[in-house]
Design an enzyme around this catalytic site. Structure first.
Site, short mmCIF file in Angstrom:
data_model
loop_
_atom_site.label_atom_id
_atom_site.label_comp_id
_atom_site.label_asym_id
_atom_site.label_seq_id
_atom_site.Cartn_x
_atom_site.Cartn_y
_atom_site.Cartn_z
N GLY A 177 3.68 0.38 5.07
CA GLY A 177 5.04 0.80 5.42
C GLY A 177 5.09 1.28 6.86
N ASP A 226 7.47 9.54 9.13
CA ASP A 226 8.55 10.39 8.59
C ASP A 226 8.10 11.79 8.20
OD1 ASP A 226 7.01 9.68 6.40
OD2 ASP A 226 8.71 9.45 5.06
N LEU A 267 -1.49 8.93 4.89
CA LEU A 267 -2.06 8.69 6.21
C LEU A 267 -1.06 7.96 7.10
CD1 LEU A 267 -5.55 7.37 5.02
CD2 LEU A 267 -4.94 9.72 5.64
N LEU A 303 0.85 -1.19 0.00
CA LEU A 303 0.00 0.00 0.00
C LEU A 303 0.89 1.24 0.00
CD1 LEU A 303 -2.73 -1.08 2.58
CD2 LEU A 303 -2.92 -1.01 0.07
N1 SAH Z 1 7.06 8.23 3.10
C1 SAH Z 1 6.26 7.09 3.41
C2 SAH Z 1 4.95 7.47 4.00
C3 SAH Z 1 4.57 6.60 5.14
S1 SAH Z 1 2.89 6.66 5.60
C4 SAH Z 1 6.12 6.22 2.15
O1 SAH Z 1 7.07 6.18 1.37
O2 SAH Z 1 5.11 5.58 1.96
C5 SAH Z 1 2.77 5.03 6.29
C6 SAH Z 1 2.26 3.96 5.36
O3 SAH Z 1 0.84 4.03 5.30
C7 SAH Z 1 2.71 3.99 3.93
O4 SAH Z 1 3.94 3.38 3.74
C8 SAH Z 1 1.60 3.21 3.23
O5 SAH Z 1 1.81 1.83 3.32
C9 SAH Z 1 0.40 3.58 4.05
N2 SAH Z 1 -0.38 4.67 3.44
C10 SAH Z 1 -0.49 5.94 3.85
N3 SAH Z 1 -1.34 6.64 3.08
C11 SAH Z 1 -1.80 5.77 2.14
C12 SAH Z 1 -2.71 5.88 1.05
N4 SAH Z 1 -3.34 7.02 0.75
N5 SAH Z 1 -2.94 4.76 0.29
C13 SAH Z 1 -2.31 3.60 0.57
N6 SAH Z 1 -1.45 3.45 1.59
C14 SAH Z 1 -1.18 4.51 2.36
#
Ligand code: SAH
Length: 277
Positions: A191, A195, A231, A171
């Site tokens: 993930g 950060d 998110l 995701l």
């Molecule tokens: N810089 C990071 C952001 C982390 S946010 C990155 O490279 O992804 C934490 C995690 O939440 C992400 O890694 C992702 O797996 C999930 N996530 C956050 N927002 C999302 C979205 N709109 N759609 C799908 N997964 C999301």
């Protein structure tokens, strides 16, 4: 006077001729005595904390009775609960990208995932992968019972060692693909990184390099977000749990995405409805 060697320090008496105090500088002696006082008062401190906790929960009960604060949601009947076959991995291989405080936040977010799992109708099996010492220490400090938690496994191994690549979907808000439905035989990777958007596209890149499918939540199809659509780990997890319960993304987004993030966002479809009537 045979008491001439007896001194007192913060309420404890000690014998200055005791061999353990010999040869210590004034400061070193003070430090040692301070430690001894600290250890000697442990029971007292614990008792105080226990009483404080008791007092707090009594206050809470009273406020609930008086209707000032809402009672906690009722526990679900065991028979209602039907575990989902959908699986989730939280990829915690990013602690080197994070500050200490962010590792602590990640720990708190994982606690929230666990709570959502316990409150949800369809709990998912969570595997926390690449679980390293930094994160482990945060758990040991805050929630030392984590190793007994149900439906969540902590593994030092990376997810590639544990799951079939063809079942994995990473995701990522940065993906061009969109999740329509959560599929029963898939393993969705979140993930495990906090950060503040410093590392844009990090998870998307990792997944693509590994030849793993990626997908974003379909936020853009329901909401015109004023802010970025990235998110936190727990919000993504809670949205998944909500979707399993309602099969309704819009409902899941509106319930889980915090108000401050939804502020100034628009529901897509609102305008058309207004034109119709
Ligand atoms: N810089 C990071 C952001 C982390 S946010 C990155 O490279 O992804 C934490 C995690 O939440 C992400 O890694 C992702 O797996 C999930 N996530 C956050 N927002 C999302 C979205 N709109 N759609 C799908 N997964 C999301």
């Amino acid at each position: 006077n045979n008491n001439s060697n007896i001194r007192t320090y913060q309420g404890i008496t000690y014998d200055i001729t005791d061999p353990k105090y010999q040869g210590l500088s004034k400061n070193a002696l003070k430090r040692l005595l301070k430690d001894e006082v600290w250890n000697a008062t442990r029971d007292q401190r614990n008792k105080f904390q226990k009483e404080k906790k008791k007092r707090k929960s009594a206050e809470r009960r009273k406020l609930i009775q008086e209707g000032v604060i809402p009672p906690p949601p009722p526990k679900r009947a065991r028979t209602e609960i039907e575990p989902s076959p959908v699986r989730v991995v939280v990829d915690c291989s990013f602690t080197s990208y994070m500050h200490d405080t962010e590792v602590k936040s990640l720990q708190a977010q994982l606690v929230r995932c666990h709570s959502a799992n316990r409150a949800g109708l369809h709990p998912m099996q969570i595997t926390v992968t690449s679980f390293d010492d930094a994160l482990k220490h945060a758990f040991e400090k805050k929630t030392p019972t984590f190793t007994n938690w149900k439906n969540i496994e902590f593994s030092t191994e990376p997810y590639l060692e544990k799951f079939d690549t063809s079942k994995l979907v990473y995701l990522s808000a940065d993906s061009d693909n969109v999740v329509r439905e959560l599929e029963d035989d898939k393993v969705y990777i979140i993930g495990g990184i906090v950060d503040k958007n410093r590392h844009k596209g990090l998870c998307q890149k990792k997944a693509t390099d590994q030849g793993i499918a990626t997908a974003a939540l379909p936020i853009g199809e329901y909401l015109q977000m004023a802010s970025r659509k990235v998110l936190t780990v727990n919000h993504v997890y809670e949205i998944m749990i909500k979707w399993l319960e309602t099969r309704d993304w819009e409902k899941a987004f509106l319930e889980i995405i915090p108000g401050r993030k939804l502020k100034d966002s628009k529901l897509i479809g609102e305008e058309e409805e207004e034109e119709e009537d």
